[in-house]
Design an enzyme around this catalytic site. Structure first.
Site: not given
Ligand SMILES: O=C(O)[C@H]1O[C@H](OP(=O)(O)OP(=O)(O)OC[C@H]2O[C@@H](n3ccc(=O)[nH]c3=O)[C@H](O)[C@@H]2O)[C@H](O)[C@@H](O)[C@@H]1O
Length: 431
Positions: A242
């Site tokens: 991504y």
């Molecule tokens: O800012 C960005 O660049 C990105 O932000 C999000 O990606 P992400 O930060 O990974 O957001 P989440 O998927 O909501 O995860 C947030 C946090 O929760 C954590 N997480 C996620 C899923 C889970 O089951 N458990 C968990 O602890 C992840 O490791 C992460 O630290 C968006 O999904 C992307 O499309 C975007 O581009």
């Protein structure tokens, strides 16, 4: 004597063997006969090719005519009306991904202040399309028309530019999600690279060319350890496909700026959240699971360090998007040719105060008044990065960007929306 049919379609090559005992005249006749055979063959092949080509174009236009979900006088009328500007010096904006989370919010904000807005969205099923349809209804009720179609459809995009001389394109259509890239890698290439190029091709050809503002991602900072992340930091070690496609988008848009004079602004969004958000994001499905009494999995980094994100509230992101459109400057090309240098900008749009994932869960528990069932596991190697933190001084200086909503306040608004939209009925939709 062989029949004409036998001359044209000899059953065996032996039939054309020269009989040595025949006269010159006979040989001349033979030669003439074989020339006319070749001529007839050529005619036949030309006729065959011509009918094949016209059949193909019939099938092509016919299938578009019978299956396309776009086109027609009424359809064009809706687009023109939606694109109408209702303020002085307003803009007409094509918003891609308008039924998406950020796209729907930006569209509403632009329309509210009197800009013309036309949306496009393919309503794919990456997450529940009924949420996209609900956003669409909301936009429709405010006079915004969303074209159902794909940014990979070059004919459709060209048609939209034929109908409206868009001054700006807000490009938010993308395959989002960091971890899903391991499941469906090609969808990222299809939307974030193929779709982007198709859209830029249309923008470069359009006369006048629009200014383009588009969504990159904080994930381009990948495995960087220097915090906070600044726009000038390296972005050559992405942790997910991504992130790699978003980084590729930054390079691709640069070439369109350089060769064709398109004004480009790339926005690196930092984990955007809020009402009408994306159900694939942690804050959203944590809320659902907590309400349904299901466990949530909290990832933990190396040495048991908590993961952290610079969670950014949707209203702040919308302000950053609108300010980017307002300050984009003009594209300089015409007739597909560059006529002078055009702006190329990249900004971080974050909140600049990272919060750990366990703290996010605590805040949700408080707002939901329900205790979460935690399942803490080591972060799998699936594209995640341990933390994000935006340096926003460039956006502050150039866009007047100033986020005002902290995670506590933003999640309160999200939970209020969630409970209204899905109801207390264990997180299931009530409408
Ligand atoms: O800012 C960005 O660049 C990105 O932000 C999000 O990606 P992400 O930060 O990974 O957001 P989440 O998927 O909501 O995860 C947030 C946090 O929760 C954590 N997480 C996620 C899923 C889970 O089951 N458990 C968990 O602890 C992840 O490791 C992460 O630290 C968006 O999904 C992307 O499309 C975007 O581009």
């Amino acid at each position: 004597m062989p029949s004409l049919e036998e001359e044209l379609f000899p059953s065996t090559p032996g039939k054309f063997k020269i009989d040595r005992g025949h006269t010159m005249n006979r040989q001349f006749n033979r030669c003439f006969a074989s020339t006319s055979t070749m001529f007839l063959w050529a005619l036949f092949l030309i006729a065959l090719t011509a009918s094949y080509l016209s059949f193909q174009s019939f099938v092509d236009s016919g299938s578009r005519y019978f299956t396309a979900s776009w086109g027609g006088i009424q359809w064009e009328k809706q687009i023109r009306s939606s694109a109408q500007i209702h303020r002085s010096k307003g803009m007409s904006v094509l918003v891609t991904g308008a039924a998406g989370f950020v796209g729907s919010h930006v569209s509403l904000a632009l329309k509210k202040r009197g800009d013309g807005v036309v949306g496009i969205d393919n309503f794919n099923s990456y997450y529940d399309p009924s949420l996209k349809k609900a956003r669409k209804s909301l936009l429709n009720s405010r006079g915004i028309f969303i074209v159902e179609g794909d940014i990979n459809d070059a004919r459709l995009i060209a048609k939209l530019f034929d109908i409206v001389a868009f001054t700006h394109v807000m490009h938010l259509a993308a395959q989002a999600g960091v971890r899903y890239a391991m499941e469906n890698p090609h969808s990222y290439v299809h939307s974030n690279i193929g779709g982007l190029v198709t859209l830029l091709e249309a923008c470069k050809t359009a006369n006048p060319q629009p200014a383009v503002v588009w969504a990159s991602s904080s994930s381009v900072y990948g495995l960087n350890e220097k915090v906070p992340f600044s726009e000038s930091d390296r972005t050559d070690q992405p942790a997910s496909l991504y992130a790699a496609t978003k980084k590729a988008g930054e390079e691709i848009t640069h070439t369109y700026n350089h060769i064709y004079g398109l004004s480009i602004t790339g926005l690196r969004f930092f984990t955007v959240y809020g009402p009408f958000g994306r159900p694939d994001m942690a804050y959203f499905f944590f809320t659902r699971n907590i309400l349904q009494g299901k466990p949530i999995t909290i990832f933990r980094g190396k040495n048991r360090v908590d993961l952290a994100r610079d969670f950014t509230y949707i209203d702040d992101i919308v302000k950053g998007c609108v300010a980017s459109l307002d300050t984009s400057g003009k594209s300089t090309g015409s007739g597909g040719k560059k006529r002078g240098p055009a702006p190329y900008r990249i900004f971080n749009l974050g909140n600049t105060s990272p919060v750990t994932v366990p703290t996010l869960v605590h805040i949700l528990e408080r707002h939901l008044k329900v205790k979460a069932k935690r399942n803490v596991v080591d972060m799998p190697g699936n594209g995640d990065v341990p933390f994000t933190h935006a340096n926003i001084s460039l956006a502050q200086r150039e866009l007047g960007y100033k986020p005002t909503t902290d995670l506590e306040t933003g999640l309160k608004k999200f939970v209020k929306w969630y409970l209204t939209y899905y109801g207390y009925n264990r997180g299931k939709a009530v409408h």
